[in-house]
Design an enzyme around this catalytic site. Structure first.
Site, PDB file in Angstrom:
ATOM      1  N   GLY A  73     -20.117 -22.222 -35.648  1.00 29.95           N
ATOM      2  CA  GLY A  73     -20.694 -22.965 -36.609  1.00 29.95           C
ATOM      3  C   GLY A  73     -22.006 -23.679 -36.310  1.00 29.95           C
ATOM      4  O   GLY A  73     -22.169 -23.892 -34.880  1.00 29.95           O
ATOM      5  N   GLN A  75     -22.448 -26.846 -36.470  1.00 33.40           N
ATOM      6  CA  GLN A  75     -22.095 -28.123 -35.785  1.00 33.40           C
ATOM      7  C   GLN A  75     -20.851 -27.927 -34.757  1.00 33.40           C
ATOM      8  O   GLN A  75     -19.811 -28.555 -34.643  1.00 33.40           O
ATOM      9  CB  GLN A  75     -21.487 -29.084 -36.744  1.00 33.40           C
ATOM     10  CG  GLN A  75     -22.876 -29.694 -37.220  1.00 33.40           C
ATOM     11  CD  GLN A  75     -23.799 -30.630 -36.287  1.00 33.40           C
ATOM     12  OE1 GLN A  75     -23.177 -31.141 -35.311  1.00 33.40           O
ATOM     13  NE2 GLN A  75     -24.946 -30.684 -36.582  1.00 33.40           N
ATOM     14  N   SER A  76     -20.681 -26.580 -33.906  1.00 30.65           N
ATOM     15  CA  SER A  76     -19.774 -26.195 -33.198  1.00 30.65           C
ATOM     16  C   SER A  76     -19.790 -27.017 -32.099  1.00 30.65           C
ATOM     17  O   SER A  76     -20.728 -27.342 -31.415  1.00 30.65           O
ATOM     18  CB  SER A  76     -20.036 -24.694 -32.757  1.00 30.65           C
ATOM     19  OG  SER A  76     -18.825 -24.421 -31.819  1.00 30.65           O
ATOM     20  N   ASN A  77     -18.349 -27.734 -31.905  1.00 26.80           N
ATOM     21  CA  ASN A  77     -17.960 -28.551 -30.594  1.00 26.80           C
ATOM     22  C   ASN A  77     -17.953 -27.805 -29.436  1.00 26.80           C
ATOM     23  O   ASN A  77     -18.121 -27.725 -28.353  1.00 26.80           O
ATOM     24  CB  ASN A  77     -16.768 -29.447 -30.735  1.00 26.80           C
ATOM     25  CG  ASN A  77     -17.038 -30.386 -31.810  1.00 26.80           C
ATOM     26  OD1 ASN A  77     -17.701 -31.234 -31.951  1.00 26.80           O
ATOM     27  ND2 ASN A  77     -16.042 -29.961 -32.727  1.00 26.80           N
ATOM     28  N   CYS A  79     -19.604 -24.786 -28.952  1.00 30.84           N
ATOM     29  CA  CYS A  79     -20.906 -24.535 -28.445  1.00 30.84           C
ATOM     30  C   CYS A  79     -21.606 -25.528 -27.585  1.00 30.84           C
ATOM     31  O   CYS A  79     -22.142 -25.341 -26.525  1.00 30.84           O
ATOM     32  CB  CYS A  79     -21.861 -24.187 -29.555  1.00 30.84           C
ATOM     33  SG  CYS A  79     -21.321 -22.237 -30.211  1.00 30.84           S
TER      34      CYS A  79
END
Ligand SMILES: *Cc1c(COP(=O)(O)O)cnc(C)c1O
Length: 328
Positions: A73, A75-77, A79
């Protein structure tokens, strides 16, 4: 292969601390609460994906890859930490993010930019297809891509949480502490599945209770087979003959609110309690939802009051900066 023989890179110092949540325990007047601080893994503001990436990048290096690809997403942690880990280990990184380019990136997306990851935007249901296209393009460019699934929850990354359970067991044994239940946020499943496999391998007898974060997997029935599949594939990679079934896992899906990445009053209260009573930050998307669920379960009398409950903090703190308007 045995866990110590698998290829691995080091991305953080371990072990992460276990702390007592004395003030929160007192406030809720229920079971004794402890916290495992995987938000303090020391790569790029922390989080659970670092333990998985140690094994994923170990495997990528062994396969002579030079470019990581993963998806998540906006706000992916996962990524953000993949982008940071790529920098640390000398790899390139391309991300596939669901959404569209933000005018002013913030939170995890800002960090993705700082780490120099190339971002490919797509619709949420096009993530897998887009990752495949990126892999093809990279191959045509003469790169050697290594694809990491959403959340890093395959049999390679999940080993990180098998090892984490070994770490926890050693810590609590040394502290002479019995933990009756571990509560952990669960989304793509590798953290929960890895802990459950680690519990079997290293003799942790307590319950591991996953609190589902992601509304895409509606209800308990649809996600338990996924947990079993990840755990079994990981057991096979570790040459263990342990077999998991759907009923090997405890998963609660009652705290999905208005959907993934849409926090509400429950998450707000969890953030307030943990910050103001304990000086600990939670992320609105994952850890505030899981802590909110835990607090609700305590208030309902779900746990015996003489039990010891450990909340496994999986990180996500940089999400806060993308939710500033919701918080204030
Ligand atoms: C990814 C993530 C989780 C969920 O872990 P899974 O292994 O995907 O189930 C929980 N908390 C945070 C902060 C995360 O980024």
């Amino acid at each position: 292969m045995k866990i110590d023989q698998l290829p691995k890179v080091s991305l953080t110092q371990l072990k992460t601390p276990i702390e007592v949540l004395k003030n929160l325990t007192q406030k809720l007047n229920g079971p004794s609460l402890y916290i495992k601080r995987d938000d303090l893994t020391d790569l790029a503001l922390g989080g659970n994906k670092t333990r998985k990436l140690e094994y994923l990048i170990g495997d990528a290096k062994q396969k002579r890859a030079n470019t990581l690809i993963t998806a998540g997403g906006i706000q992916s942690n996962h990524c953000r930490l993949t982008a940071a880990a790529a920098c640390k280990t000398g790899l390139d990184c391309e991300l596939v993010l669901a959404g569209s380019k933000a005018e002013k990136p913030n939170g995890n997306l800002l960090l993705d930019e700082i780490f120099g990851a190339k971002i490919n935007w797509c619709e949420r249901d096009q993530r897998e297809a887009t990752m495949n296209l990126v892999v093809e393009r990279l191959q045509q460019e003469g790169k050697r891509p290594y694809m990491i699934p959403v959340g890093g929850s395959n049999e390679v990354g999940t080993v990180g949480y098998v090892a984490a359970m070994k770490e926890l067991k050693e810590q609590i044994d040394a502290m002479n502490l019995t933990i009756d239940t571990i509560v952990v946020a669960s989304s793509s499943g590798g953290t929960h599945a890895g802990l459950q496999l680690g519990a079997k391998l290293f003799g942790f007898d307590g319950t591991i209770l996953g609190l589902s974060i992601d509304q895409v997997k509606i209800g308990v029935d649809s996600f338990l087979p996924v947990l079993a599949k990840i755990a079994n594939a990981t057991a096979e990679r570790l040459e263990s003959d342990i077999v998991f079934r759907e009923d090997s896992f405890q998963l609660i899906c009652d705290y999905l609110g208005d959907g993934y990445a849409i926090p509400g009053e429950m998450e707000r209260e969890a953030i307030q309690l943990l910050s103001r009573l304990e000086g600990i930050l939670l992320g609105p998307v994952y850890t505030a939802r899981a802590m909110g669920g835990l607090i609700d379960l305590i208030r309902q009398g779900y746990f015996e009051s003489n039990h010891n409950i450990l909340f496994w903090h999986t990180g996500g703190v940089p999400e806060l900066f993308a939710y500033n308007e919701w918080i204030c």
